[in-house]
Write a protein that holds these residues in place. Structure first.
Motif, mmCIF file in Angstrom:
data_model
loop_
_atom_site.group_PDB
_atom_site.id
_atom_site.type_symbol
_atom_site.label_atom_id
_atom_site.label_comp_id
_atom_site.label_asym_id
_atom_site.label_seq_id
_atom_site.Cartn_x
_atom_site.Cartn_y
_atom_site.Cartn_z
ATOM 1 N N TYR A 37 18.347 -14.007 64.118
ATOM 2 C CA TYR A 37 19.190 -14.787 64.975
ATOM 3 C C TYR A 37 18.787 -16.448 65.059
ATOM 4 C CZ TYR A 37 22.597 -17.301 67.706
ATOM 5 O OH TYR A 37 23.055 -18.427 68.940
ATOM 6 N N ALA B 59 20.706 -19.615 63.510
ATOM 7 C CA ALA B 59 21.487 -20.245 63.655
ATOM 8 C C ALA B 59 21.996 -21.510 63.875
ATOM 9 C CB ALA B 59 21.094 -19.614 65.073
ATOM 10 N N ARG C 161 25.660 -13.625 73.106
ATOM 11 C CA ARG C 161 27.094 -13.474 72.747
ATOM 12 C C ARG C 161 27.296 -13.237 70.896
ATOM 13 N NH1 ARG C 161 27.617 -18.326 73.824
ATOM 14 N NH2 ARG C 161 28.485 -18.312 75.951
ATOM 15 N N TYR C 162 26.646 -13.628 70.716
ATOM 16 C CA TYR C 162 26.313 -12.916 69.187
ATOM 17 C C TYR C 162 26.256 -11.700 68.957
ATOM 18 C CZ TYR C 162 25.582 -13.458 63.687
ATOM 19 O OH TYR C 162 25.559 -13.107 63.123
ATOM 20 N N LEU C 163 25.188 -11.640 69.276
ATOM 21 C CA LEU C 163 25.115 -10.370 69.048
ATOM 22 C C LEU C 163 25.486 -8.576 69.959
ATOM 23 C CD1 LEU C 163 20.474 -10.687 68.924
ATOM 24 C CD2 LEU C 163 22.670 -10.000 66.668
ATOM 25 N N ASN C 164 25.674 -9.380 71.083
ATOM 26 C CA ASN C 164 26.807 -8.726 71.595
ATOM 27 C C ASN C 164 25.911 -7.529 73.030
ATOM 28 O OD1 ASN C 164 29.527 -7.712 73.407
ATOM 29 N ND2 ASN C 164 29.692 -6.055 71.431
ATOM 30 N N ASP D 218 23.314 -17.896 73.645
ATOM 31 C CA ASP D 218 24.396 -18.018 72.476
ATOM 32 C C ASP D 218 23.978 -16.663 71.765
ATOM 33 O OD1 ASP D 218 25.776 -20.346 72.490
ATOM 34 O OD2 ASP D 218 24.462 -21.247 72.620
ATOM 35 N N ALA D 219 22.840 -16.204 72.056
ATOM 36 C CA ALA D 219 22.092 -14.667 71.038
ATOM 37 C C ALA D 219 22.920 -13.315 71.662
ATOM 38 C CB ALA D 219 20.391 -14.606 70.798
ATOM 39 N N GLN E 36 16.424 -9.040 65.264
ATOM 40 C CA GLN E 36 17.980 -8.290 64.845
ATOM 41 C C GLN E 36 17.970 -10.507 66.521
ATOM 42 O OE1 GLN E 36 20.180 -5.667 67.615
ATOM 43 N NE2 GLN E 36 22.128 -6.341 65.929
ATOM 44 N N LYS F 247 22.534 -24.010 69.480
ATOM 45 C CA LYS F 247 23.290 -22.156 69.350
ATOM 46 C C LYS F 247 21.410 -21.060 69.484
ATOM 47 C CE LYS F 247 27.668 -22.227 68.782
ATOM 48 N NZ LYS F 247 28.806 -21.845 68.006
ATOM 49 N N ARG F 248 20.841 -21.874 69.095
ATOM 50 C CA ARG F 248 19.335 -21.584 69.861
ATOM 51 C C ARG F 248 18.856 -20.679 71.102
ATOM 52 N NH1 ARG F 248 16.115 -23.630 64.128
ATOM 53 N NH2 ARG F 248 17.626 -23.277 63.498
#
Length: 279
Positions: A15, A19, A31-34, A28-29, A11, A23-24
């Protein structure tokens, strides 16, 4: 390399590949992947150890050349898996998670190639479902360059002795090979030696198809010969789609004339119907 990665590593690689550059980041990762940032920092360290990611100035991390290649391979495999699952009627909400689990399993390249081929067949069936009149060239518009293998049957023009299978059906190896390049395709048939009784002497003889013609636009044209193969353009095949959904069958036929190496006196030129199936 990809077969040794777990789900979270995969994942994170995907990402950082997809991304936006700004945002890399791990923040940020996460937040995106929770996922907790601490968990991703640990995963990042492991990818750094595998030389798939590296830290640069400003405490940022980027994919290495090897990491980018691995991520692109994983992205390609994920698309194949997701499309395959769509055609298997897997609920959309489950597809993404199931595809990730499949990637984590680390399938071999050979398995993924077979899966990609099957996904391609399903895509063709979905595209042409319900169509009653199309030809092989239409199919090639949706195929990538490469080889595809399909079963076939060669029928007699007329039933003889309660049997409609042509002797030519024994004269070629099954399946046939469709070679596609730049959306154009050729059907290749590998010739086999067959035994049959001579039409003039009644003696058993062995022969091979050494000339083939195919019907195209109302006239017979010479097929090609390449070593032990004979071939003709896939555009000669007239297709219909039968059935529906996953049970759709694409059925393509063309009339062929064939001559045998022992001569017409022993095995006369025959006309038969070549039929290829995409199922």
């Amino acid at each position: 390399m990809s077969e040794n990665l777990n789900g979270l590593q995969i994942q994170l690689l995907l990402y950082f590949l997809e991304a936006e550059p700004k945002k890399r980041t791990v923040t940020d990762a996460a937040r995106y992947l929770n996922k907790p940032k601490s968990s991703l920092t640990h995963i990042l360290d492991s990818l750094d150890g595998l030389a798939l990611m590296e830290r640069v100035e400003g405490r940022k991390s980027v994919l290495t050349a090897a990491g980018k290649r691995t991520a692109q391979e994983l992205l390609h495999q994920r698309k194949i898996l997701e499309q395959y699952m769509q055609y298997q009627d897997i609920p959309p909400a489950q597809i993404k998670e199931n595809a990730l689990r499949a990637l984590s399993a680390g399938f071999s390249d050979e398995f993924m190639a077979r899966l990609a081929e099957q996904e391609g067949r399903m895509r063709l069936k979905e595209i042409f479902a319900g169509h009653r009149d199309f030809h092989g060239g239409d199919i090639c518009n949706y195929l990538k360059d490469g080889s595809y293998y399909f079963p076939f049957i060669i029928y007699r023009e007329q039933i003889k002795n309660h049997n409609n299978l042509s002797m030519a059906n024994r004269g070629f190896e099954n399946p046939c090979e469709l070679i596609v390049k730049d959306h154009e395709g050729l059907i290749y048939l590998a010739v086999k030696t067959v035994s049959a009784e001579s039409m003039s002497s009644g003696k058993k003889m062995e022969g091979r198809v050494n000339k083939m013609q195919y019907l195209y636009d109302g006239e017979f044209r010479d097929g090609g010969i390449d070593g032990r193969y004979v071939y003709f353009p896939v555009t000669a095949l007239s297709f219909i789609a039968m059935g529906k959904g996953r049970d759709t069958l694409l059925h393509g036929s063309v009339c062929l004339k064939m001559q045998c190496s022992v001569g017409d006196m022993h095995m006369p030129e025959s006309t038969a119907i070549f039929t290829m199936f995409i199922h």
